[in-house]
Design an enzyme around this catalytic site. Structure first.
Site, PDB file in Angstrom:
ATOM      1  N   SER A 282      -7.294  -0.256   5.209  1.00  0.00           N
ATOM      2  CA  SER A 282      -8.263   0.773   4.807  1.00  0.00           C
ATOM      3  C   SER A 282      -8.462   0.692   3.306  1.00  0.00           C
ATOM      4  O   SER A 282      -7.633   0.110   2.601  1.00  0.00           O
ATOM      5  CB  SER A 282      -7.719   2.156   5.166  1.00  0.00           C
ATOM      6  N   ASP A 283      -9.523   1.301   2.818  1.00  0.00           N
ATOM      7  CA  ASP A 283      -9.608   1.426   1.378  1.00  0.00           C
ATOM      8  C   ASP A 283      -8.719   2.616   0.971  1.00  0.00           C
ATOM      9  O   ASP A 283      -8.233   3.365   1.816  1.00  0.00           O
ATOM     10  CB  ASP A 283     -11.063   1.595   0.915  1.00  0.00           C
ATOM     11  N   TRP A 284      -8.545   2.768  -0.319  1.00  0.00           N
ATOM     12  CA  TRP A 284      -7.566   3.745  -0.826  1.00  0.00           C
ATOM     13  C   TRP A 284      -7.844   5.150  -0.282  1.00  0.00           C
ATOM     14  O   TRP A 284      -8.843   5.766  -0.648  1.00  0.00           O
ATOM     15  CB  TRP A 284      -7.622   3.773  -2.357  1.00  0.00           C
ATOM     16  N   GLY A 285      -7.025   5.612   0.639  1.00  0.00           N
ATOM     17  CA  GLY A 285      -7.174   6.974   1.127  1.00  0.00           C
ATOM     18  C   GLY A 285      -8.376   7.175   2.021  1.00  0.00           C
ATOM     19  O   GLY A 285      -8.711   8.303   2.388  1.00  0.00           O
TER      20      GLY A 285
END
Ligand code: GLC
Length: 753
Positions: A282-285
């Site tokens: 995933s991308d950050w968060g």
């Protein structure tokens, strides 16, 4: 059986058995893992303390440390340097039950400590070998610092210069973007992923992040399947075809579904139709952010939607590690989802050689020997020079004379040693770039003076997180600059954007020269017309006034550590500029998104045409055309194109044609020209762009030299994702163009039967 057939069968057998060995290793390890340990592999944390110091004793750092020690972390990001990486790896390998090694990710977007030109600049070189080499050497410098995975290449096609992340990609064209994606994957991963000098790559951001509405970062994306498949997806597919090991999804929602949970993208297309066997981080968060998107009612449901949507690893949401066990018990997800994700992650770790030696990337000797090496310096300087685009050169003010001249370097970026490093320069040493002033000072034949003119920022931002405060009050320095301009032969103005004005979270609603730079430029031009404008920026800017009033303009982007030497060597003619724009430069923000491969519309027209009424697609207060089109770039010499020739005007499906021109260097300098080949499908089952880049060749000619340049046309190049949602070439008329940029008009037709 003949030899060829025997060798072929042997290769198949060996590959299958090697694959079976790899798959068997993965299965064998998986069978030993507890559910918690499996979930742990899907969990990624950011590096957040000095690992070589005492372990944290409280707060979520303590939780993360304990998770590391109990095999509940599969990867870390932003841990770098052999000492730190070794220290963290030691915790995971020696304290956890199975000792599964971590994979260490880092944003190697344009170099590690040796910062290369921003990717948009490198795209302007159109030199795939130089781009591949840049990625390969950056990977080497990062790998010897313990990194074994990069969150790059960013392959988001974009048409909107307001978006700060245009600096990270390859611009507006899917064909150029696809070739560059493959070159970067090949550079990062090499042909042996278990080498201590190669790293796993990650195609990002999947998908359509570059179409954020209004160019505002993280904003909604709403595009049709036609644009998604014909424009957005090709560079991602090229990365898969190049053997990329990981993908990263994107923050945006796409047509109402956050990409992080988009099963059509990640499962049906990427892992299904395209057969991608790596893993998706995933991308950050971005998992957690699905609550903010209004797509998940809480963190737990966000975790459920992400797993079902095909996201294998959770970057910094801490949702997988805390929620997946319960989701499994509640039968919201099943063990097959978890096993599939974990096998994908373990497979990459095996391929990186981390199970054979978890400290493979931890060699202090190599780190010292390779970091900042001359090999890196030379390759960096080479690609930086090739990335520079000459936009204007009236009365051949360029190249500059090397002797007897008084040259005034003016502008807030002339002596700036930080901005050239661009945005993604986390591992760089601050102020480590060669400034333009230093580049000029390395030439001894002229008298070089310098005046800042105006300061660009009120204070030097701390980097990644802080808004840039542009100076809009303090004009001191303009008078000093004017005084200097009065007494020199030539002024080299270095203006543009501060390094952190582009990049993530750095969208701009205005694209003019920030602060008082335009005023400075105009006041200097009043006292000295001999100006070379060097633009140092992370995105296309509005350069209308300069294009009319300044005799020479050079697009120099944020060129990285060797910026000043590259710019000086080009301005002095030691390198004849060969760059071509990978993005259209607009005349005004109101034209955005602006791009060459636009559709015809039902009411086409062209700038300056008298259409007899207002009822055609245009603005009443602005032209339709860009200031500088995609593919545009000049040279110190001139090139002449002969009329386009086609080998035939009929082509059967499965057949091919040849399109060719003769290129002549009619100027005084040896130079390189990127000859571009475009095709138009004027009518089809779905509307098609007025032009599409389908090939290019870099041709170097001596003065007076002529060379034939030809392109082969095949059915493959004519295929597109059509109204039947199939990739097909449709019979009918096609037009062919060959020229120096996308504004080329001359065309020849052929019929596909
Ligand atoms: C950032 C970016 C992504 C990057 C990741 C890790 O927010 O969107 O491109 O790789 O987080 O730094």
């Amino acid at each position: 059986m003949n030899t060829t057939r025997f060798v072929f069968c042997l290769l198949i057998t060996l590959t299958t058995s090697a694959q079976q060995t790899l798959d068997q290793k993965v299965e064998a390890l998986l069978s030993k893992m507890t559910l918690q340990e499996k979930i742990g592999q899907m969990n990624q944390y950011n590096g957040f303390w000095n690992f070589t110091g005492p372990s944290p004793d409280g707060g979520d750092q303590k939780i993360k440390y304990d998770h590391l020690a109990n095999g509940l972390v599969g990867s870390m990001l932003n841990v770098r340097g052999v000492k730190e990486v070794r220290a963290v790896q030691k915790i995971a390998v020696e304290k956890s039950r199975l000792g599964i090694p971590l994979i260490f990710g880092f944003d190697l977007i344009h170099g590690y400590q040796s910062v290369f030109p921003i990717p948009l600049a490198e795209a302007a070189s159109w030199d795939l070998e130089a781009i591949q080499r840049s990625a390969s050497l950056s990977a080497k410098e990062a790998a010897v610092a313990g990194i074994n995975w990069t969150f790059a290449p960013m392959v988001d096609v974009t048409r909107d210069a307001r978006w700060g992340r245009v600096m990270e990609g390859a611009g507006e064209d899917p064909y150029l973007g696809s070739l560059i994606a493959a070159a970067r994957v090949d550079g990062f991963q090499g042909d042996d992923l278990a080498s201590p000098f190669t790293i796993a790559a990650s195609a990002k951001h999947f998908a359509a992040y570059g179409f954020a509405e209004a160019g505002r970062d993280y904003n909604t994306v709403d595009i049709g399947l036609n644009t998604l498949h014909n424009i957005v997806l090709p560079p991602f597919k090229a990365a898969v075809d190049a053997g990329i090991k990981t993908f990263m999804n994107s923050f945006n929602d796409l047509n109402g579904i956050p990409a992080t949970a988009d099963a059509y993208l990640q499962r049906d297309l990427l892992k299904g139709e395209w057969g991608f066997d790596g893993f998706v981080v995933s991308d950050w968060g971005s998992i957690r952010e699905m609550v903010d998107h209004g797509y998940a009612k809480d963190r737990k449901q966000a975790g459920e939607m992400s797993v079902l949507g095909g996201s294998d690893m959770d970057m910094e949401s801490s949702i997988y590690v805390n929620e997946l066990e319960a989701l499994l018990e509640e039968k919201k997800i099943n063990i097959a989802h978890i096993d599939d994700a974990v096998k994908r992650i373990l497979k990459v770790k095996f391929e990186l050689g981390l199970f054979d030696d978890p400290y493979l990337y931890c060699n202090e000797e190599l780190e010292k020997q390779i970091t900042g090496s001359q090999e890196l310096v030379q390759a960096n300087l080479d690609v930086a020079k090739k990335s520079i685009v000459l936009l204007k050169n009236e009365n051949t003010i360029l190249p500059l004379k090397k002797e007897g001249q008084k040259i005034g370097l003016i502008g807030p970026l002339a002596a700036d040693k930080n901005s050239p490093l661009g945005n993604w320069r986390i591992a760089a040493v601050n102020n480590s770039a060669v400034s333009v002033l230093e580049g000029f000072q390395s030439y001894k034949g002229n008298k070089i003076s310098h005046a800042q003119g105006v300061k660009l920022v009120n204070k030097v931002p701390d980097g990644f997180h802080e808004e840039v405060q542009i100076n809009t009050t303090d004009k001191t320095g303009i008078e000093e600059a004017i005084a200097l301009a009065k007494e020199v032969d030539v002024v080299v103005m270095v203006l543009g954007e501060y390094g952190f004005q582009s990049g993530e979270g750095r969208s701009r609603a205005f694209l003019n020269l920030p602060g008082f730079q335009q005023e400075l430029l105009e006041k200097v031009a009043e006292v000295n017309p001999n100006i070379v404008l060097v633009v140092m920026n992370g995105r296309p800017l509005i350069l209308n006034w300069a294009s009319e009033n300044i005799p020479a303009i050079v697009e120099a982007w944020h060129l990285g550590s060797q910026s000043g030497h590259a710019i000086a060597q080009v301005l002095y003619g030691d390198y004849n500029p060969s760059g071509k724009l990978p993005m259209s430069f607009p005349r005004s923000v109101g034209q955005l998104p602006i791009y060459y491969n636009h559709k015809s519309t039902g009411r086409p027209g062209a700038d300056g045409e008298d259409m007899g009424s207002v009822f055609w697609s245009h603005y009443g207060d602005e032209k339709n055309s860009p200031l500088y089109p995609f593919g545009y770039g000049l040279s110190y010499t001139q090139f002449e194109y002969s009329p386009l020739q086609l080998s035939d005007d009929i082509m059967d499906k499965g057949g091919s044609l040849k399109a060719s021109i003769k290129l002549k260097n009619t100027g005084k300098f040896k130079g390189k020209e990127v000859v571009q080949f475009y095709i138009q499908d004027p009518y089809a089952s779905a509307t098609r762009p007025v032009k599409e880049l389908k090939g290019f060749q870099m041709v170097e000619l001596n003065p007076g030299e002529t060379k034939e340049v030809s392109f082969r046309i095949t059915e493959e190049q004519l295929k597109f994702y059509n109204a039947r949602q199939k990739w097909e070439a449709e019979s009918g008329t096609f037009y062919v163009f060959i020229g120096s940029n996308s504004a080329v008009k001359e065309k020849k037709a052929f019929e596909l039967r």
